[in-house]
Design a protein around this motif. Sequence first.
Motif, mmCIF file in Angstrom:
data_model
loop_
_atom_site.group_PDB
_atom_site.id
_atom_site.type_symbol
_atom_site.label_atom_id
_atom_site.label_comp_id
_atom_site.label_asym_id
_atom_site.label_seq_id
_atom_site.Cartn_x
_atom_site.Cartn_y
_atom_site.Cartn_z
ATOM 1 N N ASN A 36 0.796 -1.229 0.000
ATOM 2 C CA ASN A 36 0.000 0.000 0.000
ATOM 3 C C ASN A 36 0.832 1.285 0.000
ATOM 4 O O ASN A 36 0.558 2.190 -0.787
ATOM 5 C CB ASN A 36 -0.957 -0.002 1.200
ATOM 6 C CG ASN A 36 -1.686 1.310 1.361
ATOM 7 O OD1 ASN A 36 -2.254 1.839 0.412
ATOM 8 N ND2 ASN A 36 -1.678 1.854 2.568
ATOM 9 N N PRO A 39 4.826 3.615 -3.919
ATOM 10 C CA PRO A 39 4.348 4.135 -5.200
ATOM 11 C C PRO A 39 4.854 3.295 -6.369
ATOM 12 O O PRO A 39 5.759 2.473 -6.209
ATOM 13 C CB PRO A 39 4.938 5.552 -5.252
ATOM 14 C CG PRO A 39 6.184 5.467 -4.408
ATOM 15 C CD PRO A 39 5.885 4.463 -3.333
ATOM 16 N N GLN A 40 4.253 3.502 -7.520
ATOM 17 C CA GLN A 40 4.682 2.855 -8.766
ATOM 18 C C GLN A 40 4.475 1.336 -8.767
ATOM 19 O O GLN A 40 5.080 0.630 -9.568
ATOM 20 C CB GLN A 40 6.175 3.145 -9.028
ATOM 21 C CG GLN A 40 6.567 4.597 -8.943
ATOM 22 C CD GLN A 40 6.136 5.416 -10.155
ATOM 23 O OE1 GLN A 40 5.972 4.887 -11.230
ATOM 24 N NE2 GLN A 40 5.955 6.711 -9.953
ATOM 25 N N THR A 42 1.273 -0.185 -8.804
ATOM 26 C CA THR A 42 -0.167 -0.347 -8.988
ATOM 27 C C THR A 42 -0.525 -1.737 -9.492
ATOM 28 O O THR A 42 -1.533 -2.322 -9.060
ATOM 29 C CB THR A 42 -0.691 0.707 -9.984
ATOM 30 O OG1 THR A 42 -0.308 2.004 -9.533
ATOM 31 C CG2 THR A 42 -2.202 0.634 -10.095
ATOM 32 N N ALA A 43 0.280 -2.302 -10.383
ATOM 33 C CA ALA A 43 -0.030 -3.615 -10.961
ATOM 34 C C ALA A 43 -0.091 -4.692 -9.884
ATOM 35 O O ALA A 43 -1.012 -5.521 -9.861
ATOM 36 C CB ALA A 43 1.008 -3.979 -12.018
ATOM 37 N N GLU A 45 -0.649 -4.269 -6.682
ATOM 38 C CA GLU A 45 -1.797 -4.007 -5.828
ATOM 39 C C GLU A 45 -3.099 -4.460 -6.495
ATOM 40 O O GLU A 45 -3.965 -5.070 -5.848
ATOM 41 C CB GLU A 45 -1.879 -2.515 -5.490
ATOM 42 C CG GLU A 45 -0.758 -2.037 -4.580
ATOM 43 C CD GLU A 45 -0.900 -0.570 -4.229
ATOM 44 O OE1 GLU A 45 -1.947 0.027 -4.534
ATOM 45 O OE2 GLU A 45 0.037 -0.016 -3.636
ATOM 46 N N GLU A 46 -3.235 -4.172 -7.778
ATOM 47 C CA GLU A 46 -4.459 -4.550 -8.484
ATOM 48 C C GLU A 46 -4.609 -6.064 -8.579
ATOM 49 O O GLU A 46 -5.688 -6.609 -8.347
ATOM 50 C CB GLU A 46 -4.460 -3.934 -9.892
ATOM 51 C CG GLU A 46 -4.629 -2.428 -9.915
ATOM 52 C CD GLU A 46 -6.005 -2.001 -9.411
ATOM 53 O OE1 GLU A 46 -7.002 -2.277 -10.095
ATOM 54 O OE2 GLU A 46 -6.070 -1.416 -8.306
ATOM 55 N N HIS A 104 -12.515 4.523 -5.304
ATOM 56 C CA HIS A 104 -12.109 5.176 -4.063
ATOM 57 C C HIS A 104 -13.180 5.141 -2.978
ATOM 58 O O HIS A 104 -13.108 5.921 -2.023
ATOM 59 C CB HIS A 104 -11.692 6.619 -4.358
ATOM 60 C CG HIS A 104 -10.523 6.719 -5.285
ATOM 61 N ND1 HIS A 104 -9.264 6.263 -4.958
ATOM 62 C CD2 HIS A 104 -10.434 7.177 -6.560
ATOM 63 C CE1 HIS A 104 -8.440 6.471 -5.969
ATOM 64 N NE2 HIS A 104 -9.124 7.001 -6.956
ATOM 65 N N GLU A 166 3.720 11.103 -5.679
ATOM 66 C CA GLU A 166 2.660 10.219 -5.203
ATOM 67 C C GLU A 166 2.627 10.100 -3.683
ATOM 68 O O GLU A 166 1.604 9.755 -3.107
ATOM 69 C CB GLU A 166 2.826 8.826 -5.814
ATOM 70 C CG GLU A 166 2.597 8.783 -7.323
ATOM 71 C CD GLU A 166 2.646 7.353 -7.850
ATOM 72 O OE1 GLU A 166 2.108 6.455 -7.185
ATOM 73 O OE2 GLU A 166 3.232 7.148 -8.918
ATOM 74 N N ASN A 390 -8.443 9.059 -0.475
ATOM 75 C CA ASN A 390 -7.998 8.221 -1.582
ATOM 76 C C ASN A 390 -6.529 7.850 -1.388
ATOM 77 O O ASN A 390 -5.809 8.498 -0.622
ATOM 78 C CB ASN A 390 -8.168 8.940 -2.924
ATOM 79 C CG ASN A 390 -7.298 10.173 -3.040
ATOM 80 O OD1 ASN A 390 -7.572 11.198 -2.414
ATOM 81 N ND2 ASN A 390 -6.252 10.111 -3.841
ATOM 82 N N GLY A 391 -6.101 6.788 -2.055
ATOM 83 C CA GLY A 391 -4.713 6.374 -1.988
ATOM 84 C C GLY A 391 -4.352 5.739 -0.656
ATOM 85 O O GLY A 391 -5.214 5.297 0.106
#
Length: 423
Positions: A36, A39-40, A42-43, A45-46, A104, A166, A390-391
């Motif tokens: 979490n 940064p960078q 995202t893949a 995490e998804e 979000h 970020e 968010n985030g």
Amino acid sequence: MNDICRPLRNDRITFFLRKHIPSIASSSALIFVFFNPFPQLTAIEEISFYLSLLAFAAYIIFQKKINILDTPATMPFLLFTIWCIFGLFFAINIKNSLHDIYAHLIKYILISYILFTFFRSQKRINVLTTTVILSSVIFALGTMIHYYIILGLPFTRKLGETTYIEMPANIIGTVAVFGIFLSIMHFKENKTSIMKGLFGLGMFILTIATLATQTRGSILALFVGLIILLKINKRAILMVLLAFVVSLSLMPVRTVLTPEALYNKITKSDRWQIWYTFAEITKDHPLTGIGFGMQSYYDESLLNKYNSRVPPEYRQKTPHKAPHNLIVDLAVRTGFIGLILFGYVIITFITIAWRLAAKGKNDFVKGWAIISLASLAAIIIQGLTENTLNGPPAIVMYIIFAIMMILWKLNEEINQTSDLREK
């Protein structure tokens, strides 16, 4: 013969899925939680989120029951979500609002329920919170090494200032403060010197990182949380204060904590100008807001229109594209009705934590309830100066929600066991 074998194969598949779904879901959720702050990524995490979500859905199907939603938080979550969906009819940017309601809001709520479902025991809470601590310590230490040593920036600079788009300073603080509070509880609960030393070191690193951000919101959140936690473990809190003193001697953070600096920040902060502009938006959209989509803030014509209404002495030269305040953000995007409904969510969790801290059935429930209460208070305080819906900060908030729901359920199960014994 084939007809006989087919039910047997189906039973084996069902048994296999029932046996392994919880481990798949919990492992994927832990990966999501761990990454979490970074940064960078995202893949990763998804993938981890959707894998845990798929396992969550399969679990509900095979269990053939949905009592996982039977918590005091379900109704507040549902009402706020319904209101945000209703706000689509009044949204300035419908497409982005629809996206953000899922990405979000609904997604974060799902994270809470996934954690609530698969970490519903004392042992699993310890695994979850240890993962959060490990993640936050690695993130904080790596960030400080990269910022101050590899990049060679002076210690007078705020950690994350202008360099990490970020993860700016305020966001780093939300991750670090949460990790500190969780570490305090583990420091108290662990009996071995090695584990106490590791959690103590984690607290030390995270405290230095918090102060290195030089953000008053994070520092205030830390101190308010420590006041709430005085009942937990005074030795651990003294370690945090020791790290604070060391940081004061090594870093210029003391300059932002002087009475003069605090007075100037309160009276002359550019936050007032930002909030004034966004307050003008709420005058035209008081009930429904402009829609949940955050890209509405990137509409320069919209911001310039309302910035021009602000008295000259409070008018921004270039309008900021975010309100940097939880309350203002909710009022602008969801209207005052949405703000009230989210307040209902917060009050529900404060009530849960307060009751469990006072009347929990065992020390584990009481202790973690106090930790959760301190963590929620901290994230709300930090939300007064930063966008926390968010985030990483939002995920921190919904992890706190999940822990509170788990504690509530554990306490309910203890109550039911006690009732059965009495009968």
